[in-house]
Design an enzyme around this catalytic site. Structure first.
Site, short mmCIF file in Angstrom:
data_model
loop_
_atom_site.label_atom_id
_atom_site.label_comp_id
_atom_site.label_asym_id
_atom_site.label_seq_id
_atom_site.Cartn_x
_atom_site.Cartn_y
_atom_site.Cartn_z
N GLU A 223 0.83 -1.22 0.00
CA GLU A 223 0.00 0.00 0.00
C GLU A 223 0.86 1.27 0.00
O GLU A 223 1.23 1.77 1.06
CB GLU A 223 -0.94 0.01 1.22
CG GLU A 223 -1.84 1.24 1.24
CD GLU A 223 -2.85 1.28 2.40
OE1 GLU A 223 -2.80 0.39 3.27
OE2 GLU A 223 -3.66 2.21 2.43
N LYS B 174 -2.36 -1.95 -3.33
CA LYS B 174 -3.42 -1.11 -2.76
C LYS B 174 -3.01 0.36 -2.92
O LYS B 174 -2.37 0.93 -2.04
CB LYS B 174 -3.61 -1.47 -1.28
CG LYS B 174 -4.63 -0.59 -0.55
CD LYS B 174 -5.09 -1.19 0.75
CE LYS B 174 -5.94 -0.22 1.53
NZ LYS B 174 -6.62 -0.86 2.66
P1 13P Z 1 -9.17 4.30 3.93
O1 13P Z 1 -10.01 3.58 2.90
O2 13P Z 1 -9.97 4.91 5.04
O3 13P Z 1 -8.16 5.22 3.32
O4 13P Z 1 -8.35 3.17 4.68
C1 13P Z 1 -7.74 2.18 3.95
C2 13P Z 1 -6.55 1.71 4.67
O5 13P Z 1 -6.37 0.54 4.87
C3 13P Z 1 -5.54 2.69 5.12
O6 13P Z 1 -4.35 2.03 5.45
#
Ligand code: 13P
Length: 351
Positions: free
Chosen positions: A175, A217
């Site tokens: 991510e 992500k």
């Molecule tokens: P949000 O969809 O609220 O941005 O959170 C996703 C997430 O896993 C942040 O690390």
């Protein structure tokens, strides 16, 4: 197919996405405080249980990302959360980073920590039943940020985390989040997201990470939250797909977007437009939302047992709408049939 490939593919199976319910204790406490909900281990447990067991939501949710506190807790019926997930056909996952800390010499930029001792922690989480993991890096945007140091350091950490996950038989969710905060344009967001993805995939390659055994992500390509001109849904879809086509290899089975502070319905509309857009899409494109899935449920629940059923309906509704958008079949008429839920948008983000 190997087990890791199977898990990665199952997390993006048709019309399904991931619930990110892995807020740290301090982040969830801030969200609870804003709604005057008492934050204790048991109230946090009740809240996570409410989401996980929302009737019917399992049709749309493939996996849940838990926090360390939750994976060690039991539901009110006395089952470990991992067992409750398995019962519902939901793959249990775990957040394993230790948060974004100041990057020395580069204020206000941050580097995500947590590599020390990670091999042992991953082995324990695998033992507890987790099958996938998450690590989030954040990138501030300005005319001059992110710095090359911030991009390189976070890309390297993401790749080392991903390699360790695969060694320990967990699917890594990688991510890299280019933050929405700021007055930057959508063009600047695309440029920065491109540079970040390029660095991340180079680092993943260098560390020998198997792309077939991971999920990406990312943020969507959007205007900064304070930008005077907000790009429309079509521009977000075009920019996001162009960026992914250029920088995310087709070997990655799925791209599961974060919501990043977008309002819940906006995040749904964007994902739908991305899936409807013309042109090649070699990966499944779905969601791994935190706030955009949870906000209406949390604001409906308010910590009161008598609100659990209504909160679960609110969660079911957002999960269903996002499932439709993962298929490119969402219509805003869906929102008309929904019970009205309090309008909220939580600004709190994980450290
Ligand atoms: P949000 O969809 O609220 O941005 O959170 C996703 C997430 O896993 C942040 O690390």
């Amino acid at each position: 197919m190997t087990d890791l490939a199977k898990i990665a593919v199952s997390l993006v199976s048709k019309g399904k996405g991931i619930l990110a319910a892995d807020e740290t204790v301090s982040t969830l406490t801030k969200r609870f405080d804003a709604l005057k909900i008492n934050s204790t281990p048991s109230s946090r447990r009740d809240y996570r249980e409410l989401l996980l067991t929302a009737p019917g939501a399992g049709e749309f949710i493939s996996g849940v990302i838990m926090h360390d506190e939750t994976i060690r807790q039991q539901t009110s019926a006395g089952a470990p959360f991992v067992a409750a997930c398995e019962q519902l056909g939901i793959v249990p996952g775990i957040k394993v980073d230790a948060g974004a800390k100041p990057l020395a010499g580069h204020a206000p930029e941050r580097v995500t920590e947590g590599l020390d001792g990670l091999r042992e922690r991953l082995a324990e989480y695998r033992q507890l039943g987790a099958r996938f993991a998450k690590w989030r890096a954040v990138f501030e945007v300005s005319d001059t940020l992110p710095s090359p140091a911030c991009v390189a350091t976070n890309a390297n950490a993401l790749a080392r985390y991903a390699a360790l996950c695969q060694e320990q038989e967990l699917v890594p969710i990688v991510e890299p989040e280019v933050l929405m905060d700021g007055a930057h344009t959508i063009e600047r967001c695309e440029k920065v997201t491109s540079a970040v993805l390029r660095a991340v995939f180079l680092a993943l390659f260098e560390q020998g990470v198997r792309l077939e055994w991971m999920l990406l992500k990312p943020n969507m390509v959007v205007s900064g939250a304070q930008c005077r001109r907000q790009a429309d849904v079509g521009e977000v879809a075009v920019g996001t797909l162009r960026c992914l086509r250029r920088h995310a290899p087709a070997a990655v089975p799925g791209v599961v977007f974060l919501s990043g502070g977008q309002r819940d319905v906006t995040a749904t509309r964007h994902l739908d437009a991305i899936n409807r857009a013309d042109g090649p899409k070699p990966w499944k494109l779905s969601f791994s939302y935190g706030r955009a899935l949870q906000d209406p449920a949390l604001a409906t629940w308010l910590g009161k047992p008598e609100n659990v059923a209504a909160a679960q309906k609110a969660f079911y509704h957002r999960a269903r709408c996002n499932s439709l958008s993962a298929l490119g079949k969402y219509s805003e008429n869906e929102e008309k049939h929904a019970e009205p839920s309090p309008s909220v948008s939580s600004d709190w983000r994980d450290d």
